[in-house]
Design an enzyme around this catalytic site. Structure first.
Site, PDB file in Angstrom:
ATOM      1  N   SER A  49      -6.546  -3.530  -7.840  1.00  0.00           N
ATOM      2  CA  SER A  49      -7.675  -2.652  -8.182  1.00  0.00           C
ATOM      3  C   SER A  49      -8.985  -3.300  -7.749  1.00  0.00           C
ATOM      4  O   SER A  49      -9.094  -4.536  -7.717  1.00  0.00           O
ATOM      5  CB  SER A  49      -7.701  -2.442  -9.700  1.00  0.00           C
ATOM      6  OG  SER A  49      -8.889  -1.785 -10.091  1.00  0.00           O
ATOM      7  N   TYR A 101      -7.283  -5.990 -18.314  1.00  0.00           N
ATOM      8  CA  TYR A 101      -6.871  -5.243 -17.115  1.00  0.00           C
ATOM      9  C   TYR A 101      -7.397  -5.922 -15.853  1.00  0.00           C
ATOM     10  O   TYR A 101      -6.635  -6.216 -14.926  1.00  0.00           O
ATOM     11  CB  TYR A 101      -7.389  -3.810 -17.208  1.00  0.00           C
ATOM     12  CG  TYR A 101      -7.046  -2.955 -16.005  1.00  0.00           C
ATOM     13  CD1 TYR A 101      -5.760  -2.460 -15.836  1.00  0.00           C
ATOM     14  CD2 TYR A 101      -8.005  -2.627 -15.045  1.00  0.00           C
ATOM     15  CE1 TYR A 101      -5.431  -1.669 -14.732  1.00  0.00           C
ATOM     16  CE2 TYR A 101      -7.691  -1.840 -13.955  1.00  0.00           C
ATOM     17  CZ  TYR A 101      -6.405  -1.358 -13.796  1.00  0.00           C
ATOM     18  OH  TYR A 101      -6.081  -0.583 -12.702  1.00  0.00           O
TER      19      TYR A 101
HETATM   20  N1  LIG Z   1      -6.060   5.636 -11.007  1.00  0.00           N
HETATM   21  C1  LIG Z   1      -6.949   4.717 -10.703  1.00  0.00           C
HETATM   22  O1  LIG Z   1      -8.168   4.963 -10.723  1.00  0.00           O
HETATM   23  C2  LIG Z   1      -6.508   3.336 -10.300  1.00  0.00           C
HETATM   24  C3  LIG Z   1      -7.458   2.486  -9.731  1.00  0.00           C
HETATM   25  C4  LIG Z   1      -7.069   1.218  -9.356  1.00  0.00           C
HETATM   26  C5  LIG Z   1      -5.766   0.803  -9.526  1.00  0.00           C
HETATM   27  N2  LIG Z   1      -4.860   1.645 -10.085  1.00  0.00           N
HETATM   28  C6  LIG Z   1      -3.494   1.163 -10.275  1.00  0.00           C
HETATM   29  O2  LIG Z   1      -2.596   2.069  -9.680  1.00  0.00           O
HETATM   30  C7  LIG Z   1      -1.332   1.954 -10.318  1.00  0.00           C
HETATM   31  C8  LIG Z   1      -0.800   3.338 -10.644  1.00  0.00           C
HETATM   32  O3  LIG Z   1      -1.636   3.921 -11.630  1.00  0.00           O
HETATM   33  P1  LIG Z   1      -1.902   5.480 -11.765  1.00  0.00           P
HETATM   34  O4  LIG Z   1      -3.345   5.674 -11.597  1.00  0.00           O
HETATM   35  O5  LIG Z   1      -0.970   6.235 -10.909  1.00  0.00           O
HETATM   36  O6  LIG Z   1      -1.589   5.686 -13.320  1.00  0.00           O
HETATM   37  P2  LIG Z   1      -0.374   6.409 -14.074  1.00  0.00           P
HETATM   38  O7  LIG Z   1      -0.273   7.815 -13.624  1.00  0.00           O
HETATM   39  O8  LIG Z   1      -0.596   6.121 -15.512  1.00  0.00           O
HETATM   40  O9  LIG Z   1       0.917   5.638 -13.552  1.00  0.00           O
HETATM   41  C9  LIG Z   1       1.338   4.407 -14.055  1.00  0.00           C
HETATM   42  C10 LIG Z   1       2.793   4.228 -13.691  1.00  0.00           C
HETATM   43  O10 LIG Z   1       3.242   2.934 -14.132  1.00  0.00           O
HETATM   44  C11 LIG Z   1       4.480   3.101 -14.809  1.00  0.00           C
HETATM   45  N3  LIG Z   1       4.673   2.055 -15.799  1.00  0.00           N
HETATM   46  C12 LIG Z   1       3.861   1.693 -16.817  1.00  0.00           C
HETATM   47  N4  LIG Z   1       4.429   0.715 -17.534  1.00  0.00           N
HETATM   48  C13 LIG Z   1       5.643   0.470 -16.977  1.00  0.00           C
HETATM   49  C14 LIG Z   1       6.702  -0.412 -17.276  1.00  0.00           C
HETATM   50  N5  LIG Z   1       6.647  -1.270 -18.321  1.00  0.00           N
HETATM   51  N6  LIG Z   1       7.802  -0.400 -16.488  1.00  0.00           N
HETATM   52  C15 LIG Z   1       7.888   0.466 -15.448  1.00  0.00           C
HETATM   53  N7  LIG Z   1       6.911   1.313 -15.104  1.00  0.00           N
HETATM   54  C16 LIG Z   1       5.805   1.317 -15.862  1.00  0.00           C
HETATM   55  C17 LIG Z   1       4.384   4.484 -15.462  1.00  0.00           C
HETATM   56  O11 LIG Z   1       5.679   5.006 -15.690  1.00  0.00           O
HETATM   57  P3  LIG Z   1       6.449   5.063 -17.108  1.00  0.00           P
HETATM   58  O12 LIG Z   1       5.424   5.296 -18.164  1.00  0.00           O
HETATM   59  O13 LIG Z   1       7.412   6.192 -16.923  1.00  0.00           O
HETATM   60  O14 LIG Z   1       7.140   3.739 -17.237  1.00  0.00           O
HETATM   61  C18 LIG Z   1       3.690   5.262 -14.362  1.00  0.00           C
HETATM   62  O15 LIG Z   1       4.643   5.737 -13.434  1.00  0.00           O
HETATM   63  C19 LIG Z   1      -1.549   1.068 -11.556  1.00  0.00           C
HETATM   64  O16 LIG Z   1      -1.116  -0.234 -11.272  1.00  0.00           O
HETATM   65  C20 LIG Z   1      -3.055   1.099 -11.725  1.00  0.00           C
HETATM   66  O17 LIG Z   1      -3.548  -0.053 -12.374  1.00  0.00           O
HETATM   67  C21 LIG Z   1      -5.193   2.910 -10.483  1.00  0.00           C
END
Ligand SMILES: NC(=O)c1ccc[n+]([C@@H]2O[C@H](COP(=O)([O-])OP(=O)(O)OC[C@H]3O[C@@H](n4cnc5c(N)ncnc54)[C@H](OP(=O)(O)O)[C@@H]3O)[C@@H](O)[C@H]2O)c1
Length: 267
Positions: free
Chosen positions: A141, A154
């Site tokens: 991130s 985070y």
């Molecule tokens: N959206 C943003 O603005 C943003 C910005 C920078 C970085 N990111 C990063 O991008 C990545 C994806 O995030 P997103 O935005 O797509 O959010 P999201 O929709 O909340 O997705 C998070 C994913 O991680 C999985 N997860 C969480 N805990 C887990 C565990 N213990 N074991 C296996 N899977 C797990 C969740 O699946 P389950 O709950 O089904 O396990 C879900 O599929 C993250 O690493 C986040 O930090 C996001």
């Protein structure tokens, strides 16, 4: 877009960026191993992948459990053959409360974000090294570059991921295994839906995912985006600390005022 990998493992594939990556890679004909905890959501994503022309294998598991991740990788190899690319995307964010410190919160964030990444990488790495071919990708991130109030757990976990990728990339130089660290800004997904502050240059998930996949295809070492937010961060890093603190503290008090107002209208 041409994608150089056929067998791809995506962690956190049940929602947001991971789910969208799976569908877009399905359209390109990839074979995808989908990891996350919620099996029902993974099945929905798998159906979309198959409808788009790809192949999908649902592997429910918790990425913080190294043995479970290794087992899932083994099943992926059995079903699809050697793994070309691992995208360590699973992640969680949770703000910390200075009045109510809970070590479990920090531990949980690190176990899922940082350990989740290393568990996935090191389960696939021996096979990649044997074939002198592979690609390890982390979704870190832009938050990894600066400290923000309440976001310490985070941001620190994402900084740990980024620095780990940097060392590993150099360690793997010449081995045929590449490492890419993606640092996105704000993208509209369930993780950001709960944010109650301004998110500058917020991107929609489809175009943002397309940009990430293009960066992976080009085997970029680090991909920081959107550029406008990345430039703001770079300027912030060069700003004297007293001025930086003053700007961020001002922002923070506006957020807190908003929160108080929201609480009072909620009641
Ligand atoms: N959206 C943003 O603005 C943003 C910005 C920078 C970085 N990111 C990063 O991008 C990545 C994806 O995030 P997103 O935005 O797509 O959010 P999201 O929709 O909340 O997705 C998070 C994913 O991680 C999985 N997860 C969480 N805990 C887990 C565990 N213990 N074991 C296996 N899977 C797990 C969740 O699946 P389950 O709950 O089904 O396990 C879900 O599929 C993250 O690493 C986040 O930090 C996001």
């Amino acid at each position: 877009m041409k994608f150089p990998h056929e067998v791809v493992v995506i962690t956190g594939a049940s929602s947001g960026i991971g789910a969208e990556m799976a569908v877009q890679l399905g359209r390109l004909g990839c074979k995808l191993a989908l990891l996350a905890r919620r099996e029902d959501k993974l099945n929905e994503v798998a159906a979309k992948v198959e409808a788009a022309g790809g192949k999908a294998l649902v592997l429910p598991c918790d990425v913080s459990d190294a043995a479970a991740v290794a087992q899932a990788m083994g099943k992926a190899v059995q079903a699809f053959g050697p793994i070309d690319c691992v995208i360590a995307n699973a992640g969680v964010g949770q703000q910390l409360d200075k009045h109510d410190y809970a070590p479990e919160t920090v531990e949980r964030i690190f176990r899922i974000n940082m350990l989740g990444m290393t568990n996935a990488f090191y389960a696939a790495l021996p096979g990649m090294l044997e074939r002198s071919r592979g690609h390890l990708v982390a979704v870190a991130s832009l938050a990894s570059y600066q400290g923000m109030p309440r976001d310490g757990g985070y941001a620190a976990s994402k900084a740990a991921m980024r620095t780990h990728c940097e060392g590993l990339r150099i360690e793997l130089r010449g081995s045929g295994v590449d490492v890419t660290c993606i640092c996105p800004g704000f993208i509209r997904t369930p993780i950001t839906d709960k944010n109650n502050f301004d998110m500058p240059f917020l991107l929609e998930v489809k175009p943002a995912t397309r940009r990430m996949l293009r960066a992976i295809a080009k085997r970029r070492r680090v991909f920081n985006f959107p550029r406008r937010l990345w430039w703001l961060i770079k300027i912030g890093q060069r700003t004297p600390r007293w001025l930086y603190d003053w700007i961020i503290a001002g922002q923070e008090s506006r957020v807190n005022a908003g929160r108080t107002q929201k609480r009072s209208t909620d009641i």
